[in-house]
Write a protein that holds these residues in place. Structure first.
Motif, PDB file in Angstrom:
ATOM      1  N   VAL A 108       0.837  -1.200   0.000  1.00 29.25           N
ATOM      2  CA  VAL A 108       0.000   0.000   0.000  1.00 29.25           C
ATOM      3  C   VAL A 108       0.874   1.253   0.000  1.00 29.25           C
ATOM      4  CG1 VAL A 108      -1.691   1.324   1.335  1.00 29.25           C
ATOM      5  CG2 VAL A 108      -1.964  -1.148   1.083  1.00 29.25           C
ATOM      6  N   LYS A 109       1.961   1.206   0.736  1.00 32.47           N
ATOM      7  CA  LYS A 109       2.863   2.359   0.750  1.00 32.47           C
ATOM      8  C   LYS A 109       3.477   2.590  -0.623  1.00 32.47           C
ATOM      9  CE  LYS A 109       6.988   4.300   2.910  1.00 32.47           C
ATOM     10  NZ  LYS A 109       8.018   4.167   3.961  1.00 32.47           N
ATOM     11  N   ALA A 110       3.872   1.509  -1.289  1.00 33.73           N
ATOM     12  CA  ALA A 110       4.481   1.648  -2.611  1.00 33.73           C
ATOM     13  C   ALA A 110       3.500   2.240  -3.620  1.00 33.73           C
ATOM     14  CB  ALA A 110       4.986   0.295  -3.098  1.00 33.73           C
ATOM     15  N   TYR A 111       2.211   1.996  -3.422  1.00 32.67           N
ATOM     16  CA  TYR A 111       1.199   2.504  -4.351  1.00 32.67           C
ATOM     17  C   TYR A 111       0.694   3.874  -3.938  1.00 32.67           C
ATOM     18  CZ  TYR A 111      -2.960   2.262  -7.408  1.00 32.67           C
ATOM     19  OH  TYR A 111      -3.917   2.492  -8.360  1.00 32.67           O
ATOM     20  N   VAL A 112       0.205   3.986  -2.706  1.00 29.95           N
ATOM     21  CA  VAL A 112      -0.402   5.236  -2.256  1.00 29.95           C
ATOM     22  C   VAL A 112       0.656   6.284  -1.916  1.00 29.95           C
ATOM     23  CG1 VAL A 112      -1.786   6.290  -0.425  1.00 29.95           C
ATOM     24  CG2 VAL A 112      -2.500   4.130  -1.451  1.00 29.95           C
ATOM     25  N   GLY A 113       1.654   5.900  -1.118  1.00 31.89           N
ATOM     26  CA  GLY A 113       2.673   6.870  -0.715  1.00 31.89           C
ATOM     27  C   GLY A 113       3.471   7.382  -1.898  1.00 31.89           C
TER      28      GLY A 113
END
Length: 234
Positions: A108-113
């Motif tokens: 999720v971090k790789a996508y959203v952040g």
């Protein structure tokens, strides 16, 4: 016979626009380098060999992007390491504050952040030269990553619906932290702030901090789309 600059005359003043471009490319180059290391670490946590291979491929792509930005900085006559240095501490600080606790949180971090950061970089690149803008757009293309991550998170949430709320909260935290960090970076780098203000002005606003603030607010618009793609929209 020597020309004026060789005879002791003042050197021409640095082009502020070039300085802003170097700031933008230095920031993005370090971000891509860190992304390479982070995705490599995430690959070790992946539950299957296929997932490990996918993330390793994404990491390799990020390193390729870093090299492209490094080479462009060199073309502009800049020292790539010096161009990246001002952004090491703020980006490292952001990653330290948003350290994922699981493989899914890392995805999720790789996508959203990274997505909200990419929106920021694209906005800053609106008014730079065509070569640089095309490079930034190419480096920030996220279709392959987005499709892989969205599918993995959707499947995990389908298997365990309780994950949805927790990952959605995590995604919101990432966006808040990402926007705050981007604002701090822009505040401390006048060249970047000028690019952002000029971009805001070109969209019908005024080149002031309020316009930049409104621009940051608009960066959240794509957040809902990313949540929906992962099955986390509420």
């Amino acid at each position: 016979m020597t020309n004026g600059s060789e005879a002791g005359s003042p050197a021409p003043a640095a082009d502020p626009a070039t300085g802003a471009v170097i700031d933008l490319l230095g920031l993005l180059a370090y971000a891509e380098l860190v992304s390479f290391f982070r995705l490599s670490d995430d690959a070790e946590l992946a539950p299957t060999l296929a997932d490990k291979g996918e993330l390793a491929g994404l990491a390799a792509t990020e390193y390729g992007h870093y090299r492209m930005l490094h080479d462009r900085l060199t073309e502009l006559g800049a020292d790539p390491e010096a161009a990246m240095r001002p952004f090491v501490a703020p980006l490292d600080d952001w990653h330290a504050r948003t350290r994922p606790q699981s493989w899914l949180e890392g995805l999720v971090k790789a996508y959203v952040g990274d997505g909200i950061a990419g929106d920021f970089y694209r906005q800053a690149a609106e008014l730079v030269d065509d070569h640089t803008r095309d490079l930034v757009d190419g480096v920030l293309t996220e279709s392959g990553r987005a499709e892989f991550i969205a599918a993995k998170v959707r499947a995990a949430v389908a298997d365990d619906p309780k994950l949805g709320g927790r990952l959605a909260l995590w995604a919101r935290r990432l966006v808040g932290e990402g926007l705050s960090q981007a604002q701090r970076v822009a505040t401390h780098r006048p060249g970047l702030a000028e690019l952002l203000a000029s971009s805001a002005e070109s969209e019908g606003g005024s080149a002031d901090l309020a316009a930049v603030g409104r621009m940051f607010a608009r960066l959240t618009d794509s957040h809902t789309a990313r949540l929906r793609a992962m099955g986390l929209a509420t």
